[in-house]
Every structure is written in C-alpha cells, then in structure tokens.
Design a protein around this motif. Structure first.
Motif, PDB file in Angstrom:
ATOM      1  N   GLY A  56      45.027  18.240  35.662  1.00  0.00           N
ATOM      2  CA  GLY A  56      46.028  18.559  36.667  1.00  0.00           C
ATOM      3  C   GLY A  56      46.617  19.957  36.528  1.00  0.00           C
ATOM      4  O   GLY A  56      47.799  20.165  36.827  1.00  0.00           O
ATOM      5  N   ILE A  57      45.798  20.898  36.085  1.00  0.00           N
ATOM      6  CA  ILE A  57      46.266  22.280  35.951  1.00  0.00           C
ATOM      7  C   ILE A  57      45.845  23.054  37.202  1.00  0.00           C
ATOM      8  O   ILE A  57      44.667  23.166  37.510  1.00  0.00           O
ATOM      9  CB  ILE A  57      45.685  22.941  34.690  1.00  0.00           C
ATOM     10  CG1 ILE A  57      46.168  22.193  33.438  1.00  0.00           C
ATOM     11  CG2 ILE A  57      46.104  24.419  34.618  1.00  0.00           C
ATOM     12  CD1 ILE A  57      45.529  22.679  32.150  1.00  0.00           C
ATOM     13  N   GLU A  58      46.833  23.536  37.937  1.00  0.00           N
ATOM     14  CA  GLU A  58      46.540  24.313  39.134  1.00  0.00           C
ATOM     15  C   GLU A  58      46.150  25.734  38.749  1.00  0.00           C
ATOM     16  O   GLU A  58      46.573  26.250  37.702  1.00  0.00           O
ATOM     17  CB  GLU A  58      47.768  24.356  40.047  1.00  0.00           C
ATOM     18  CG  GLU A  58      48.224  22.992  40.562  1.00  0.00           C
ATOM     19  CD  GLU A  58      49.442  23.132  41.450  1.00  0.00           C
ATOM     20  OE1 GLU A  58      49.299  23.606  42.598  1.00  0.00           O
ATOM     21  OE2 GLU A  58      50.550  22.786  40.984  1.00  0.00           O
ATOM     22  N   TYR A  59      45.360  26.367  39.601  1.00  0.00           N
ATOM     23  CA  TYR A  59      44.925  27.720  39.282  1.00  0.00           C
ATOM     24  C   TYR A  59      44.799  28.579  40.527  1.00  0.00           C
ATOM     25  O   TYR A  59      44.586  28.088  41.637  1.00  0.00           O
ATOM     26  CB  TYR A  59      43.591  27.695  38.527  1.00  0.00           C
ATOM     27  CG  TYR A  59      42.436  27.096  39.289  1.00  0.00           C
ATOM     28  CD1 TYR A  59      41.649  27.866  40.155  1.00  0.00           C
ATOM     29  CD2 TYR A  59      42.112  25.741  39.145  1.00  0.00           C
ATOM     30  CE1 TYR A  59      40.585  27.311  40.848  1.00  0.00           C
ATOM     31  CE2 TYR A  59      41.051  25.178  39.835  1.00  0.00           C
ATOM     32  CZ  TYR A  59      40.292  25.968  40.685  1.00  0.00           C
ATOM     33  OH  TYR A  59      39.244  25.419  41.374  1.00  0.00           O
ATOM     34  N   VAL A  60      44.958  29.874  40.307  1.00  0.00           N
ATOM     35  CA  VAL A  60      44.624  30.890  41.293  1.00  0.00           C
ATOM     36  C   VAL A  60      43.567  31.775  40.647  1.00  0.00           C
ATOM     37  O   VAL A  60      43.529  31.899  39.423  1.00  0.00           O
ATOM     38  CB  VAL A  60      45.873  31.686  41.723  1.00  0.00           C
ATOM     39  CG1 VAL A  60      46.432  32.510  40.560  1.00  0.00           C
ATOM     40  CG2 VAL A  60      45.588  32.567  42.918  1.00  0.00           C
ATOM     41  N   HIS A  61      42.715  32.364  41.461  1.00  0.00           N
ATOM     42  CA  HIS A  61      41.518  33.008  40.904  1.00  0.00           C
ATOM     43  C   HIS A  61      41.419  34.447  41.387  1.00  0.00           C
ATOM     44  O   HIS A  61      41.366  34.706  42.589  1.00  0.00           O
ATOM     45  CB  HIS A  61      40.284  32.212  41.355  1.00  0.00           C
ATOM     46  CG  HIS A  61      39.009  32.661  40.728  1.00  0.00           C
ATOM     47  ND1 HIS A  61      37.783  32.095  41.028  1.00  0.00           N
ATOM     48  CD2 HIS A  61      38.720  33.625  39.799  1.00  0.00           C
ATOM     49  CE1 HIS A  61      36.837  32.668  40.338  1.00  0.00           C
ATOM     50  NE2 HIS A  61      37.380  33.617  39.587  1.00  0.00           N
ATOM     51  N   TYR A  62      41.393  35.389  40.440  1.00  0.00           N
ATOM     52  CA  TYR A  62      41.105  36.795  40.750  1.00  0.00           C
ATOM     53  C   TYR A  62      39.672  37.069  40.310  1.00  0.00           C
ATOM     54  O   TYR A  62      39.359  37.007  39.116  1.00  0.00           O
ATOM     55  CB  TYR A  62      42.071  37.732  40.029  1.00  0.00           C
ATOM     56  CG  TYR A  62      41.836  39.186  40.373  1.00  0.00           C
ATOM     57  CD1 TYR A  62      42.344  39.732  41.543  1.00  0.00           C
ATOM     58  CD2 TYR A  62      41.075  40.012  39.546  1.00  0.00           C
ATOM     59  CE1 TYR A  62      42.117  41.061  41.880  1.00  0.00           C
ATOM     60  CE2 TYR A  62      40.835  41.335  39.867  1.00  0.00           C
ATOM     61  CZ  TYR A  62      41.363  41.851  41.034  1.00  0.00           C
ATOM     62  OH  TYR A  62      41.126  43.165  41.373  1.00  0.00           O
TER      63      TYR A  62
ATOM     64  N   PRO B 266      36.748  48.284  34.235  1.00  0.00           N
ATOM     65  CA  PRO B 266      37.851  47.896  35.121  1.00  0.00           C
ATOM     66  C   PRO B 266      38.943  48.958  35.181  1.00  0.00           C
ATOM     67  O   PRO B 266      39.155  49.711  34.227  1.00  0.00           O
ATOM     68  CB  PRO B 266      38.373  46.605  34.492  1.00  0.00           C
ATOM     69  CG  PRO B 266      37.926  46.659  33.071  1.00  0.00           C
ATOM     70  CD  PRO B 266      36.615  47.384  33.088  1.00  0.00           C
ATOM     71  N   THR B 267      39.625  48.995  36.314  1.00  0.00           N
ATOM     72  CA  THR B 267      40.674  49.980  36.549  1.00  0.00           C
ATOM     73  C   THR B 267      42.054  49.336  36.457  1.00  0.00           C
ATOM     74  O   THR B 267      42.201  48.108  36.542  1.00  0.00           O
ATOM     75  CB  THR B 267      40.524  50.618  37.937  1.00  0.00           C
ATOM     76  OG1 THR B 267      40.784  49.615  38.937  1.00  0.00           O
ATOM     77  CG2 THR B 267      39.125  51.186  38.133  1.00  0.00           C
ATOM     78  N   VAL B 268      43.064  50.188  36.337  1.00  0.00           N
ATOM     79  CA  VAL B 268      44.441  49.692  36.330  1.00  0.00           C
ATOM     80  C   VAL B 268      44.788  49.025  37.651  1.00  0.00           C
ATOM     81  O   VAL B 268      45.633  48.118  37.699  1.00  0.00           O
ATOM     82  CB  VAL B 268      45.430  50.836  36.020  1.00  0.00           C
ATOM     83  CG1 VAL B 268      45.353  51.217  34.551  1.00  0.00           C
ATOM     84  CG2 VAL B 268      45.194  52.051  36.918  1.00  0.00           C
ATOM     85  N   ASP B 269      44.144  49.437  38.743  1.00  0.00           N
ATOM     86  CA  ASP B 269      44.413  48.799  40.031  1.00  0.00           C
ATOM     87  C   ASP B 269      43.957  47.345  40.031  1.00  0.00           C
ATOM     88  O   ASP B 269      44.620  46.474  40.617  1.00  0.00           O
ATOM     89  CB  ASP B 269      43.732  49.574  41.162  1.00  0.00           C
ATOM     90  CG  ASP B 269      44.267  50.992  41.281  1.00  0.00           C
ATOM     91  OD1 ASP B 269      45.506  51.148  41.377  1.00  0.00           O
ATOM     92  OD2 ASP B 269      43.471  51.937  41.251  1.00  0.00           O
ATOM     93  N   MET B 270      42.828  47.065  39.393  1.00  0.00           N
ATOM     94  CA  MET B 270      42.380  45.675  39.268  1.00  0.00           C
ATOM     95  C   MET B 270      43.385  44.859  38.458  1.00  0.00           C
ATOM     96  O   MET B 270      43.707  43.716  38.814  1.00  0.00           O
ATOM     97  CB  MET B 270      41.003  45.625  38.612  1.00  0.00           C
ATOM     98  CG  MET B 270      39.890  46.251  39.415  1.00  0.00           C
ATOM     99  SD  MET B 270      38.322  46.283  38.465  1.00  0.00           S
ATOM    100  CE  MET B 270      37.311  47.319  39.524  1.00  0.00           C
ATOM    101  N   VAL B 271      43.882  45.435  37.370  1.00  0.00           N
ATOM    102  CA  VAL B 271      44.866  44.738  36.546  1.00  0.00           C
ATOM    103  C   VAL B 271      46.119  44.446  37.369  1.00  0.00           C
ATOM    104  O   VAL B 271      46.660  43.325  37.329  1.00  0.00           O
ATOM    105  CB  VAL B 271      45.217  45.562  35.294  1.00  0.00           C
ATOM    106  CG1 VAL B 271      46.276  44.840  34.454  1.00  0.00           C
ATOM    107  CG2 VAL B 271      43.976  45.841  34.451  1.00  0.00           C
ATOM    108  N   ASP B 272      46.573  45.418  38.134  1.00  0.00           N
ATOM    109  CA  ASP B 272      47.777  45.225  38.949  1.00  0.00           C
ATOM    110  C   ASP B 272      47.570  44.169  40.029  1.00  0.00           C
ATOM    111  O   ASP B 272      48.461  43.346  40.286  1.00  0.00           O
ATOM    112  CB  ASP B 272      48.198  46.553  39.596  1.00  0.00           C
ATOM    113  CG  ASP B 272      48.963  47.457  38.642  1.00  0.00           C
ATOM    114  OD1 ASP B 272      49.598  46.936  37.706  1.00  0.00           O
ATOM    115  OD2 ASP B 272      48.930  48.681  38.838  1.00  0.00           O
ATOM    116  N   GLU B 273      46.419  44.200  40.677  1.00  0.00           N
ATOM    117  CA  GLU B 273      46.143  43.201  41.717  1.00  0.00           C
ATOM    118  C   GLU B 273      46.159  41.788  41.140  1.00  0.00           C
ATOM    119  O   GLU B 273      46.755  40.871  41.719  1.00  0.00           O
ATOM    120  CB  GLU B 273      44.783  43.471  42.362  1.00  0.00           C
ATOM    121  CG  GLU B 273      44.739  44.669  43.284  1.00  0.00           C
ATOM    122  CD  GLU B 273      43.346  44.931  43.834  1.00  0.00           C
ATOM    123  OE1 GLU B 273      43.191  45.925  44.561  1.00  0.00           O
ATOM    124  OE2 GLU B 273      42.421  44.149  43.538  1.00  0.00           O
ATOM    125  N   ALA B 274      45.503  41.629  40.008  1.00  0.00           N
ATOM    126  CA  ALA B 274      45.459  40.312  39.387  1.00  0.00           C
ATOM    127  C   ALA B 274      46.847  39.882  38.909  1.00  0.00           C
ATOM    128  O   ALA B 274      47.240  38.717  39.068  1.00  0.00           O
ATOM    129  CB  ALA B 274      44.473  40.317  38.220  1.00  0.00           C
TER     130      ALA B 274
END
Length: 391
Positions: free
Chosen positions: A58-64, A71-79
């Motif tokens: 029963g663990i809900e999740y969102v997926h990036y 990887p870029t800092v923009d990817m880190v920020d989006e996630a």
C-alpha cells in the motif's frame, strides 16, 4: 573505514525489495518517488518486482522517468518538485549512476525545500539531512549504491561537480547481477572502466589506506578476469556477478580513499560534450594519468596492475611501460578511442584545464592527487590523452 549501506547482493536479490517495502511501510513511509531513466528500469526486470511490492504494502508512488546520461541539475529540480508536490517520504532510484545520483539529490531537496539543485551543486549550502534513499542498481560500474557521492551537470556553466554527504548513503541497496545481462556491450565496457578508475585513484590519493588499496587490488583482478567473458557472453551470470562485486567494492574503496586526476579531468569532458559516456572519458584519460602519477605511486600501482604487467618492479622508470600496458588492455576490450577521436583538439586544452581547476568540488579531488595538480600537469595529461601514448 566507511561502509554504511545495507546492500542485498547476488542473483535474485531484487526480491528483497519486498522486505524493504514492508520495512518502509512499518516505519510510516506510505508515499515515495521513483527516479529512473526512460526504459531501462523495465527492460532489466526490476519493475516486475518493485511495482507489485509497492502495491502489496500500500505504498503510493509518483514516478520521474526523465533521467538521462550525465544528468543535469534541471532533472534533479524537476524530480524534486514532483516529489514535493506528492509529499514523498523516501526516494527510490532504479538504474545506474545517473538515476541513483539524481535520486540522492532529490532526497536532499525534499528536506531543504527553499534550495534547488544549483545551490546544492555549487556548494552554497551544506545538507545535514535527506529523505531515505533506496538504490536498485542496474549497472556494474559506479558504486553509487554503496557510497555518499552524487554528480550532476550545470549546463550553462559547463560544470559537472560532485557532492559527498553522509546523509545520502542509501539506506538499502540492491545489487542483482541478473538485472545486468541485457547491458549493451559498450555500456558493459564503460561502466566497468569506471570502476577500474575508481580504484586506480582511491589507491593512490594522499588519503589512501591499506583498506582502499586492498579493495583496489581485488577489483582490478576481477575486472581483468571477467570483463572479456561478459563481453563475449553477456548472459554469463558468473561474469556479471564478479564484475558487480568489483564495482561495489570499488565504490567502497573510493568512498574511503577518494579520487583525484582521472575523475577531476573527465568531468569537464562530459560537461562540454554531454553525449560523451563517463566511462569512455575516463578510459581515454587513464593511461596518461598512470604515466604521470606512476613515479610517485609505483609500488602500489605495480601491485594493482600486476595481472597486466606481471614483471613490474614498482620503480619509477617503468611508468610508460605500465601506462602502455593499460592502454593496450583498453584497446583489447574494444575501447580504442582517444580524445581526438571524439572531437577534442589541442585548442581545447586550455578550456578543459580551466574547467578542471574551477568547477566546484574538483579542487578537492585535485588536492588529493599524489603529485602536484598544477595547470601544467593537468594540461599535459589532456595532451597525452589526445592520441595513443608514444613509446
């Protein structure tokens, strides 16, 4: 001596994720963010276990799922933004170094909601806490599943800094060689060469210890034994097992002994050319780095590379001989490129040298090198890496 992650290791280890999910739920964690690349998390088979385990408890999740190579800092920020909006209480990274490193950055930014990835990677604040990280590793190279390091590029500055904080040691890691049999040949080469560079550096820094050197010797032995077999027979689980073990202990080696020239000089290469695989950049630099540091570290490197150069005596005068042996081995496993083959020229040396000396965090690596990391030395290593070493 550092080794802070509980790592489930071996064929079938992915099934331990059910135990991890149970423990997360019992600890009150009911929402997580998954951080992955676009498809490898499915192709390798990890998703076939992770998804039903999360659902069972029963663990809900969102997926990036937008993490790319380098990887870029923009990817880190989006996630991180996705995780904040969802209320994620832990981060699960599934993949190689890129997704797991990104997951580590996200784990910090979920705790420091007023910060972003640029302030994190420009070292403008020092995190002391992060959400729990679970690392499901799908390559045998980076060792990030068992260490406190993470990397991300800042594109507009052509920086590729590294961070290292105790709060981002994964709580749990899974190293299952069965997840790696579908790695393409080039990726098999490049990730393994990353591990070889980790131990070459960790055994020869100013803070190297008998522990980091011992792990280096075993890592090198296993790589020389099993990389050719994995390339010839990708489904060979024994070869994948020992390359994965080599990668993990190499991660522990450099978590203890740290790094110096090869990684400090590679980061500018893949920051300037983001399409350049990290392991390929390291492979092109490694022989020149050995040539330059061998006189100061001859006894150690002679032992590490004894499987390739059994008659090495550990004396300064054999630096070029050992460096050429390493370069010839790289050629023999299919890595024949040098910097000139991927578009770098002598005109790029000054810029690359400047980036190596000014990118945040790389100054620490350079300060640990066994010889002075002067501008001239850095430029010479780049120059020696443009073409095969001459006799």
């Amino acid at each position: 001596m550092r080794c802070k992650t509980t790592n489930y290791f071996g064929v079938g280890a992915i099934n331990k994720f059910y135990d991890i999910a149970k423990e997360l739920k019992e600890g009150g964690i009911t929402r997580v963010i998954l951080v992955t690349g676009r498809s490898s998390y499915k192709k390798c088979g990890a998703w076939d276990v992770v998804k039903p385990a999360l659902e069972e408890y029963g663990i809900e999740y969102v997926h990036y799922d937008k993490v790319g190579p380098n990887p870029t800092v923009d990817m880190v920020d989006e996630a991180a933004q996705l995780g904040r909006e969802f209320g994620a209480q832990a981060v699960i990274g599934i993949g190689g170094g890129s997704p797991i490193d990104t997951a580590k950055g996200v784990a910090i930014l979920l705790e420091y909601t007023n910060e972003d990835a640029r302030t994190l990677y420009e070292l403008r604040f020092t995190p002391r806490k992060a959400k729990p990280v679970i690392a499901i590793n799908t390559t045998h190279g980076t060792g990030t599943e068992v260490d406190r390091f993470a990397v991300a590029s800042i594109p507009e500055k052509e920086y590729k800094p590294a961070i290292a904080y105790d709060c981002i040691y994964p709580l749990y890691a899974i190293d299952d060689p069965a997840l790696m049999t579908k790695l393409p040949a080039d990726q098999t080469r490049y990730v393994t060469i990353d591990a070889l560079n980790h131990i070459t550096e960790a055994a020869t820094t100013k803070v190297a210890s008998p522990y980091s050197i011992l792990l280096a010797q075993e890592t090198a032995r296993l790589i020389f034994d099993y990389l050719p077999e994995a390339l010839n027979h990708p489904d060979n689980l024994q070869a994948r097992y020992y390359l994965l073990y080599a990668s993990a202990i190499a991660g522990i080696s450099f978590d203890n002994g740290l790094l110096h020239f090869t990684h400090a000089l590679e980061h500018p290469l893949s920051a300037v050319k983001p399409e350049l695989p990290h392991g390929l950049g390291l492979a092109m630099l490694l022989p020149a780095v050995i040539k330059h540091i061998y006189p100061a570290t001859a006894r150690v490197l002679a032992e590490v590379y004894r499987p390739l150069v059994p008659d090495a005596k550990g004396v300064p005068g054999e630096a070029l001989k050992v460096a050429k042996a390493v370069e010839n081995w790289l050629f023999s496993v299919g890595v024949t490129e040098k910097l000139s083959d991927v578009g770098f020229t002598e005109e790029d040396i000054d810029k690359l040298t400047e980036l190596a000396m000014t990118t945040p965090s790389l100054d620490l690596l350079l300060s640990l090198a066994p010889i002075p990391a002067t501008r001239e030395t850095i430029a010479s290593i780049y120059c020696d890496s443009l073409y095969p070493l001459s006799e």
